[in-house]
Design an enzyme around this catalytic site. Sequence first.
Site, mmCIF file in Angstrom:
data_model
loop_
_atom_site.group_PDB
_atom_site.id
_atom_site.type_symbol
_atom_site.label_atom_id
_atom_site.label_comp_id
_atom_site.label_asym_id
_atom_site.label_seq_id
_atom_site.Cartn_x
_atom_site.Cartn_y
_atom_site.Cartn_z
ATOM 1 N N SER A 198 0.861 -1.189 0.000
ATOM 2 C CA SER A 198 0.000 0.000 0.000
ATOM 3 C C SER A 198 0.893 1.233 0.000
ATOM 4 C CB SER A 198 -0.959 -0.022 1.199
ATOM 5 O OG SER A 198 -1.845 1.076 1.166
ATOM 6 N N THR A 199 0.838 2.049 1.037
ATOM 7 C CA THR A 199 1.614 3.288 1.072
ATOM 8 C C THR A 199 3.107 3.001 0.932
ATOM 9 O OG1 THR A 199 -0.047 4.231 2.545
ATOM 10 C CG2 THR A 199 2.050 5.394 2.391
ATOM 11 N N HIS A 226 -2.794 -1.284 -3.185
ATOM 12 C CA HIS A 226 -3.952 -0.410 -2.973
ATOM 13 C C HIS A 226 -3.823 0.802 -3.899
ATOM 14 C CE1 HIS A 226 -4.310 -2.033 1.429
ATOM 15 N NE2 HIS A 226 -4.682 -2.927 0.520
ATOM 16 N N MET A 319 -0.059 1.064 5.100
ATOM 17 C CA MET A 319 -0.763 1.330 6.357
ATOM 18 C C MET A 319 -1.978 0.426 6.491
ATOM 19 S SD MET A 319 -2.419 5.072 5.608
ATOM 20 C CE MET A 319 -3.621 5.338 4.313
ATOM 21 N N ASP A 322 -4.413 -4.868 6.301
ATOM 22 C CA ASP A 322 -4.828 -5.740 5.207
ATOM 23 C C ASP A 322 -3.733 -6.756 4.909
ATOM 24 O OD1 ASP A 322 -6.359 -6.708 3.080
ATOM 25 O OD2 ASP A 322 -5.385 -5.363 1.647
#
Length: 382
Positions: A198-199, A226, A319, A322
């Site tokens: 993600s991030t 994401h 973050m 998940d």
Amino acid sequence: MSAEPLRILIVDDSAVVRGVVAKWLGEEPGLFVAGTSRTGLAAVADVVRLRPHVAVLDVEMPDMDGVSALPLLLKAQPDLAVLMASSLTRRNADISLRCLALGAADFIAKPTAEVAQSDYRRDLVAKIRAVGEHARRRARMRTPGAAPEPRPAAPAFGRAPASAAPASAGSSFAAAAPAAKHRAFSVAPVRAIAIGASTGGPQALAALLNAIGPSIGRVPVLVTQHMPAAFTPTLAEHLGAASGRPGREAAHGQPLEPGVIHVAPGGKHLTVALKGGAAFASIDDGPPENFCKPSVDPTFRTAAAAYGSGLLAVMLTGMGSDGAAGVRAVASAGGSVIAQDEATSVVWGMPGAAVATGCCAAVLPLPAIGSRIVRLIAGERA
């Protein structure tokens, strides 16, 4: 978390956007709007004067746009976390991914008919907190008078794999890996690799796939990042270029071919289906999991069911939590899990949650993950 609020600079040519975002952030505990700038040129001077932790930087502005301003902002303040604000277009997807390669911490899609203002506000606040705390930690790690620590290097999107060998587990980064007892790696040959992020993920993915590209000719790679729908086709192209392997957004019913990087389409889940013993991509338009769509959990869970002890799952920076349930599924099926360590993660939410399950075989700095995967594909298990 520090009692000092995170200082934020908002950079956008629209007075309405600057006002609305400043109002939102001003209502959030622990956040302080240090100032606003109308152009990238003004932002460079304002960063020196205001010393923010985070800059929310619009991509498209007059005088100096966000792409041109980004390297100047990072030169003026190396620990600044820059969050690019971008419209959901194919052109802006390419620009945003290039900005990540240039050192931006993350990007956020501006609200549209498909992206409600309430969702944008929630995501904006969450990302500011995540990248801001990371920037603050980096700043505190500095010793007085020391030269700025270089940002973690990632190959520029669109380049062929570098000829240099990936950093080994014995590099200086390896010392940052936590000393903990982990599960043993599976003794089965690696049949597929599934990666969640993600991030900070696009940069980490580019670096990792650059390192393992020459070695994945016999295994498919599944990537769940994401990211909104307008961006994932561009991400797939860039990861393909970085790895020297075909990269494509996964399509329903498409065979999961060895040597190909299959990227989960934005707004849908990538799952794995078996037909006659062969693995195919199955695109699921079901509800979000862990507030995410695509979510890492469905990919890991179904890949574990399909590949069993031959699955190698990798959890990169991001973050939230998940993927934690998916990691348990991988371990239960006999597969192996590697998590990125905290020191090299932009945000240690997802990999930290994976480590907390006790199901990881290794927790490694990003430069060491590639070389470990190469060795695992070659048959090493130590």
